[in-house]
Design a protein around this motif. Structure first.
Motif, PDB file in Angstrom:
ATOM      1  N   ARG A   1       0.813  -1.216   0.000  1.00 36.05           N
ATOM      2  CA  ARG A   1       0.000   0.000   0.000  1.00 36.05           C
ATOM      3  C   ARG A   1       0.844   1.263   0.000  1.00 36.05           C
ATOM      4  O   ARG A   1       0.318   2.369  -0.212  1.00 36.05           O
ATOM      5  CB  ARG A   1      -0.894   0.002   1.240  1.00 36.05           C
ATOM      6  N   ASN A   2       2.156   1.118   0.257  1.00 35.89           N
ATOM      7  CA  ASN A   2       3.016   2.297   0.390  1.00 35.89           C
ATOM      8  C   ASN A   2       3.827   2.517  -0.885  1.00 35.89           C
ATOM      9  O   ASN A   2       4.918   1.969  -1.053  1.00 35.89           O
ATOM     10  CB  ASN A   2       3.946   2.126   1.597  1.00 35.89           C
TER      11      ASN A   2
ATOM     12  N   LYS B   1      -5.364   3.191   0.117  1.00 39.39           N
ATOM     13  CA  LYS B   1      -5.452   3.654   1.498  1.00 39.39           C
ATOM     14  C   LYS B   1      -6.646   3.023   2.221  1.00 39.39           C
ATOM     15  O   LYS B   1      -6.740   3.080   3.435  1.00 39.39           O
ATOM     16  CB  LYS B   1      -5.574   5.177   1.529  1.00 39.39           C
TER      17      LYS B   1
END
Length: 653
Positions: A58-59, A74
Motif C-alpha cells: 500500500r506504500n 489507502k
C-alpha cells in the motif's frame, strides 16, 4: 480501454535516512486474455510490482486502475474486496496451508463466494480434476510432490473465479516436465479470458506467454508482444462475499483437529481449574442442602421460635446463653402474638434435664426432654406416633428404648413409664417433678442428638403440681403458610412497648441462611484457590496462542492475500481459543460429574445423602468462565495476528 493500468508507479525502501529506489515510474497496461511475463533479474523490482498489482503493498506513489476505476490503496476494506474477487495468487513456494487437505486448501478461497456448500465442494473437485489431482484430494501438502503442490496452488488461485491471476516464479522449483505442464495450465487460464501475469527470470518461461515485459533496475526496459491475446469470452463471474463467522469457526476447528495431541494437553490443563470450580461449587450445594435437610427434619419450617428480646443477647449469640437473664412470656404477650396476622398457634416451650425413667423395675436416665410442639418434625419418629394426647411421651431409641430392651426395644410402645426430675420451684427451692406417661412413640435422630418429648399439657400440669414456674421463656409460633414465615417474623421483631423492642425471632430459614453463609465462605475460599489454576490456564492459552501466531505467520499472509480481512484473521484465532475453552469446559464438567459420583458413593456409608450436588448453574458458570478466559487470552494474540503485514507474513519461514 485496458482492464488494468499502472500509472507512474514509484516505490522506495529506506534504511535510516538513506533511500533505495526499487520502482522508478512504471507505466503499464494489461488486457484480459493476455499472458504477460515480467522478466528480470532478482532485485529488479518484479515481486514489489506484483505486490502492488495484487493489492498487498500500500506504500507507493502512483495509481492502479482496474476496469477504469482507481484502486484506493489507502482503504483496507476495498483492498480486501479487490483481492477477494479480482486476484488469484500462484507462488513459487506454493504457500499451501499445511493443516488443510488438498481439497480444503482450494475451498479456502471458495468460502468467500456466494456459492452454497455443495456448489463450493463441486467446484473445488472440478478444479482439482482439471489440474490432474482428482486422486489426491484427501491428502495433505506434505504428502505431495513439488509439481503436485503447484497444481494445488493453481486450483486455489482459480477457485474464486478471479479476473487476474498473478504467478510469482511459478516454475522456479519445478523440473522440466512439471514446468511444461504448469505453463500449459497458465495458457489455458489466459485462454478462458483472464489476465495472467507471471514474474520470472527465465527467458524460456517468459516466451511461453503472449507478451514479455522486461524490467531492469526498477524501470521498463522493453515491452514485447509475442502473440495476440486470447479472445475474450462472455462469462458470468462468481460473486464474492465476506468470510462468514461460521466459516472462520470451521477453519479454526480444522487447525485444532490437525494439532489435536498438542491441543489436548492445553484442554487438560485448562479443565483442571474449571473442574475444581465446578466440584467445589457442587460440594457447597451439597453441604448446604444437607445442613438444611437436617434442620428441617428436626424443626418444622412453618414454625418460628420467639423469645423475649434482651439487648445483650445479640452479643452473646455465640457465647454462653445462661449469662443473659431472659424474661419469661406473660399471658398477655402470648395473646399479643396469637393476634398477629398469619399466626395459627402459639405454644410455650419447656425443657427438662436429667429425667429418671422407670419401667419394669429398671431406671434409665433421659438427659434432656422438651414438650412436643408444632415446631417438632415427625420425620425422626421411627415407631409409634407423636405425644399429642395428654399423658404421652416420645422416647429416644438409642439412649432410652434400647437401654430397657436392646433386642426388642419396640416392646415399650404403649407401656406406662414413670418420669421424674429435679428443678427449682417458684420459691427457689429444689423440688421433684413427677408424672406417669404412656410411651406413644420411639424416635431416632440422624445427627446423633437424642429425641425425647413430653405432651405439653401433661408436662405443664406436673410442673404446676410441684409449684414450678410455667411461664415459658420461649414460644413456638406456627404460621399458616411457609411464604409468610419471614414477613411475619420481621413484624414480630418490630413489635415495641414504650419504644422498647419486645421479641426476638429465630426461623429455620434464618438458621439455614447462617449455615449457608459459612458454607459459602468456605466454598468461595476453595473456589479462589481453583481460580489460581484458572489464571495459570489463561496464561497457558495466551502463550499457546502467541506461539500459534508465530508458527502460522505464513498462513496469515496467505489468507490475507486470498482476501481475508484483519477482522477475519482476528476471528480465526479467537474462534480457535473459544473452541479450546468450550472443550475444556466439557472435559471439566465430565470429570466433575464422575468425581461427584465417586465422592457421593464413598460417603454413602456416613450418610445417605449426596454431599456433592453439581447444579445446572454450576455447569453454566464453568462454560461462561471458560469462554471468558479463552476470549481474554486470545484477544492480544489475535490482534497481533491481524496486524501483521501480509507481505512480511508471506515471506516468513
Amino acid at each position: 480501454m485496458a482492464f488494468l493500468e499502472l500509472k507512474n508507479i514509484k516505490k522506495s525502501y529506506f534504511l535510516g535516512q538513506q533511500e533505495f529506489p526499487v520502482l522508478k515510474g512504471i507505466n503499464l497496461d494489461f488486457d484480459l486474455g493476455d499472458f504477460v511475463s515480467i522478466l528480470g533479474e532478482s532485485g529488479g523490482g518484479k515481486s514489489t510490482l506484483m505486490n502492488i498489482i495484487g493489492g498487498l503493498d500500500r506504500n507507493f506513489e502512483g495509481s492502479v486502475e482496474v476496469n477504469g476505476q482507481k484502486l484506493d490503496h489507502k482503504k483496507e476494506k476495498a483492498l480486501d474486496k479487490y483481492r477477494r474477487e479480482t486476484i488469484g495468487y500462484i507462488y513459487q513456494s506454493y504457500n499451501l496451508i499445511s493443516h488443510l487437505s488438498v481439497l480444503d486448501n482450494v475451498l479456502v478461497s471458495l468460502e468467500m463466494t456466494t456459492l452454497s456448500k455443495k456448489e463450493r465442494e463441486t467446484r473445488a473437485k472440478e478444479l482439482l480434476e482439471k489440474v490432474g489431482l482428482g486422486e489426491q484430494m484427501r491428502k495433505y501438502p506434505n504428502q505431495l510432490s513439488g509439481g503436485q503442490k503447484q497444481r494445488v496452488a493453481i486450483a486455489r488461485a482459480l477457485a474464486s473465479d478471479p479476473k487476474i491471476v498473478i504467478a510469482d516464479e511459478p516454475t522456479g522449483a519445478l523440473d522440466a516436465q512439471n514446468t511444461k505442464e504448469v505453463l500449459e495450465l497458465l495458457n489455458e487460464i489466459a485462454e478462458e479470458g483472464r489476465l495472467v501475469i507471471t514474474v520470472t527470470h527465465s527467458e524460456a518461461v517468459a516466451s511461453e506467454g503472449t507478451r514479455i515485459v522486461r524490467l531492469a533496475e526498477g524501470q521498463i526496459e522493453s515491452d514485447e508482444r509475442i502473440k495476440a491475446a486470447y479472445p475474450l469470452q462472455d462469462k458470468e463471474m462468481i460473486p464474492s462475499k465476506k468470510l462468514s463467522s461460521l466459516s472462520a469457526i470451521r477453519n479454526a476447528f480444522k487447525h485444532f483437529k490437525y494439532n489435536i495431541k498438542h491441543n489436548s494437553l492445553i484442554i487438560l490443563g485448562t479443565s483442571i481449574g474449571l473442574f475444581s470450580v465446578v466440584l467445589f461449587s457442587g460440594l457447597g450445594n451439597g453441604v448446604s442442602g444437607y445442613m438444611g435437610n437436617q434442620i428441617t427434619k428436626v424443626a418444622n419450617p412453618q414454625v418460628m421460635s420467639v423469645s423475649r428480646y434482651v439487648k445483650d443477647a445479640d452479643q452473646s449469640q455465640f457465647g454462653d446463653q445462661d449469662e443473659v437473664d431472659t424474661p419469661a412470656f406473660t399471658t398477655s404477650q402470648m395473646d399479643q402474638l396469637k393476634k398477629q396476622k398469619h399466626v395459627k398457634s402459639v405454644e410455650g416451650s419447656y425443657n427438662a434435664a436429667n429425667i429418671d425413667v422407670k419401667y419394669n423395675n429398671q431406671t434409665q436416665k433421659m438427659r434432656t426432654a422438651q414438650n412436643w410442639t408444632a415446631s417438632d418434625s415427625t420425620d425422626q419418629i421411627k415407631a409409634g406416633h407423636a405425644p399429642t394426647k395428654a399423658g404421652e411421651v416420645l422416647i429416644d431409641k438409642k439412649t432410652v428404648a434400647e437401654k430397657f430392651n436392646k433386642d426388642n426395644y419396640k416392646d415399650i410402645l404403649g407401656k406406662q413409664v414413670e418420669l421424674s426430675y429435679q428443678t427449682m420451684n417458684k420459691n427457689k427451692e429444689m423440688v421433684t417433678v413427677t408424672m406417669t406417661a404412656t410411651v406413644s412413640g420411639i424416635a431416632e435422630s440422624e445427627n446423633g442428638t437424642a429425641v425425647n418429648a413430653l405432651n405439653t399439657d401433661s408436662m405443664v400440669k406436673a410442673m404446676q403440681a410441684a409449684n414450678v414456674e410455667t411461664d415459658p421463656q420461649s414460644v413456638s409460633v406456627k404460621i399458616d403458610d411457609l411464604d409468610n414465615v419471614t414477613p411475619t417474623a420481621e413484624k414480630i421483631d418490630a413489635l415495641k412497648d414504650n419504644n422498647n423492642r419486645l421479641y426476638k425471632t429465630q426461623t429455620v430459614q434464618s438458621m439455614i441462611k447462617t449455615i449457608q453463609t459459612y458454607v459459602n465462605l468456605v466454598t468461595t475460599i476453595l473456589a479462589t484457590i481453583a481460580g489460581i489454576s484458572l489464571l495459570v490456564s489463561a496464561l497457558m492459552i495466551i502463550v499457546t496462542m502467541f506461539m500459534s501466531v508465530s508458527a502460522r505467520t505464513k498462513e496469515i499472509g496467505i489468507l490475507r492475500a486470498l482476501g481475508e480481512s484483519k477482522k477475519d484473521i482476528q476471528r480465526l484465532f479467537i474462534a480457535e481459543s473459544l473452541i479450546t475453552g468450550v472443550l475444556s469446559a466439557v472435559v471439566a464438567t465430565g470429570i466433575a460429574f464422575l468425581a461427584q459420583s465417586g465422592v457421593n458413593g464413598a460417603l454413602k456409608g456416613i450418610a445417605d445423602y449426596a454431599f456433592v450436588q453439581i447444579s445446572t448453574g454450576n455447569v453454566i458458570t464453568a462454560f461462561v468462565l471458560a469462554l471468558i478466559i479463552s476470549l481474554l487470552a486470545a484477544l492480544l494474540p489475535a490482534r497481533r495476528a491481524a496486524r501483521l503485514n501480509p507481505i512480511d507474513a508471506l515471506s516468513a519461514d
